[in-house]
Design an enzyme around this catalytic site. Structure first.
Site, mmCIF file in Angstrom:
data_model
loop_
_atom_site.group_PDB
_atom_site.id
_atom_site.type_symbol
_atom_site.label_atom_id
_atom_site.label_comp_id
_atom_site.label_asym_id
_atom_site.label_seq_id
_atom_site.Cartn_x
_atom_site.Cartn_y
_atom_site.Cartn_z
ATOM 1 N N GLY A 265 0.883 -0.906 0.028
ATOM 2 C CA GLY A 265 0.049 0.055 -0.118
ATOM 3 C C GLY A 265 1.055 1.292 0.251
ATOM 4 O O GLY A 265 1.980 1.655 0.300
ATOM 5 N N CYS A 266 0.134 2.291 0.170
ATOM 6 C CA CYS A 266 1.451 3.710 -0.338
ATOM 7 C C CYS A 266 1.636 3.900 1.244
ATOM 8 O O CYS A 266 2.942 4.334 1.242
ATOM 9 C CB CYS A 266 0.088 5.007 -0.681
ATOM 10 S SG CYS A 266 -1.259 4.964 0.078
ATOM 11 N N PHE A 267 0.539 3.957 2.129
ATOM 12 C CA PHE A 267 1.503 4.227 3.458
ATOM 13 C C PHE A 267 2.878 3.280 3.578
ATOM 14 O O PHE A 267 3.618 3.238 3.939
ATOM 15 C CB PHE A 267 0.752 4.385 4.902
ATOM 16 C CG PHE A 267 -0.131 5.600 5.095
ATOM 17 C CD1 PHE A 267 0.547 6.673 5.050
ATOM 18 C CD2 PHE A 267 -1.223 5.628 4.907
ATOM 19 C CE1 PHE A 267 0.178 7.621 5.162
ATOM 20 C CE2 PHE A 267 -2.011 6.844 5.315
ATOM 21 C CZ PHE A 267 -1.422 7.938 5.947
#
Length: 353
Positions: free
Chosen positions: A160-162
């Site tokens: 994911g982005c985080f």
């Protein structure tokens, strides 16, 4: 793979922000050509009516329904999924089954969370529902291309982005044994991280000039990060992650902090990070602290560090939609297809958007 013949690309879940970035990157890719964009809700609509920013990149090409994908499963196909968590796995399974019947060689990169865990039970514990295709999980690897050689598994579940932002800082710290394994993370993301469907917290009067934490110490990317980091480094870590929503559209700024394993100067730690990421085109270890404006709209990540007598802080700035999703997915696809890892990804961001 070399030469001028382009590889067909198919995008599942083709109308969200990540899908829009995938389409934009495919439009500019020298060796990929969009064969189909799939959307049940927008089937029959022109792609540029959903994403006017794509201008005439795909002419009058229109979205298709999932059952029509079979018409485009010929030869070698790059399949990207930007479908929602929980739905993506089932869609991918359907396409792979159809491709197998047609003798089509498909490589998958999934931008959803469905193939980021090595076991269905671990995914189900986080997402609270049955996994859509547990029999496929062993065919997927998950991690960042900067941290892994081309894995034996044929397909990739992109973090994911985080998670991308955290892993860029955490993996060097753990692998080089620079800090203890108890790590605090403070991340700020733009409103596109919440997806395209409007909700109260992405409403402009609420988001503009505002900053607030959400899901503190309970965000679902935390177990994803600790699992991937443990698999890569052999170190179990305790991660205390507090995400925040920021008053901007795109980008993530992440601050990681941990106690030093032994005294080290800022210059020495900076050099350790530069050695670790040497030769990694999209990672720049900077003097001072990184800024979102310097990477927004690009597949690049900037990393900075600071130390005091007992602790280290690592700062990471990425674009959540590109390096944290679509760009990272294309980077992985390049690797799995035997293309230049950087193909279609080296354009810098606009800087003042």
């Amino acid at each position: 793979m070399t030469g001028t013949t382009k590889i067909s690309a198919v995008v599942l879940g083709g109308t969200g922000y990540v899908a829009g970035e995938l389409l934009r990157l495919i439009a500019g890719h020298p060796q990929l050509q969009l064969a189909a964009a799939v959307s049940e809700s927008q089937a029959g609509e022109a792609i540029n009516s959903v994403f006017p920013n794509l201008q005439n990149a795909f002419g009058e090409q229109r979205y298709i329904e999932r059952p029509a994908v079979g018409e485009h499963l010929n030869g070698k196909v790059a399949l990207f999924s930007a479908a929602p968590h929980g739905a993506s796995a089932k869609l991918i399974a359907e396409v792979l089954e159809q491709a197998d019947k047609q003798g089509c060689d498909v490589t998958v990169v999934d931008a959803s969370a469905d193939f980021r865990y090595p076991a269905a039970a671990r995914w189900e514990a986080v997402y609270g529902e049955p996994h859509g295709a547990p029999g496929l999980i062993e065919q997927f690897a998950s991690g960042l291309p900067e941290h892994m050689d081309n894995p034996a598994q044929p397909h990739i579940g992109h973090p994911g982005c985080f998670s991308t932002a955290m892993l860029l800082g955490i993996v060097p710290l753990l692998q080089l044994k620079l800090t203890e394994t108890d790590i605090n993370a403070f991340g700020i993301t733009g409103s596109t991280g919440s997806g395209r469907a409007p909700v109260e917290t992405t409403h402009h009067p609420f988001r503009q000039s505002n900053l607030y934490a959400y899901k503190p110490l309970a965000h679902r990317h935390a177990p994803e990060v600790t699992g991937i980091a443990a698999a890569l480094t052999g170190s179990d870590t305790t991660l205390h992650f507090v995400p925040h929503s920021g008053p901007f559209a795109r980008g993530i700024h992440m601050t990681l902090q941990a106690k030093l394993a032994k005294p080290i100067s800022a210059e020495e730690l900076l050099e350790q990070f530069r050695i670790f990421y040497a030769g990694k085109t999209f990672i720049k270890v900077v003097d001072g602290t990184p800024r979102i404006k310097d990477v927004a709209g690009s597949n690049y990540a900037h990393i900075g560090i600071a130390v005091d007598d007992t602790s280290a802080a690592v700062f990471v700035a990425i674009d959540n939609l590109v390096k944290g999703a679509a760009g990272g997915a294309v980077q992985w696809m390049n690797i799995k297809l035997g293309l230049d890892e950087t193909a279609g990804l080296t354009t810098p961001g606009p800087g003042w958007a």
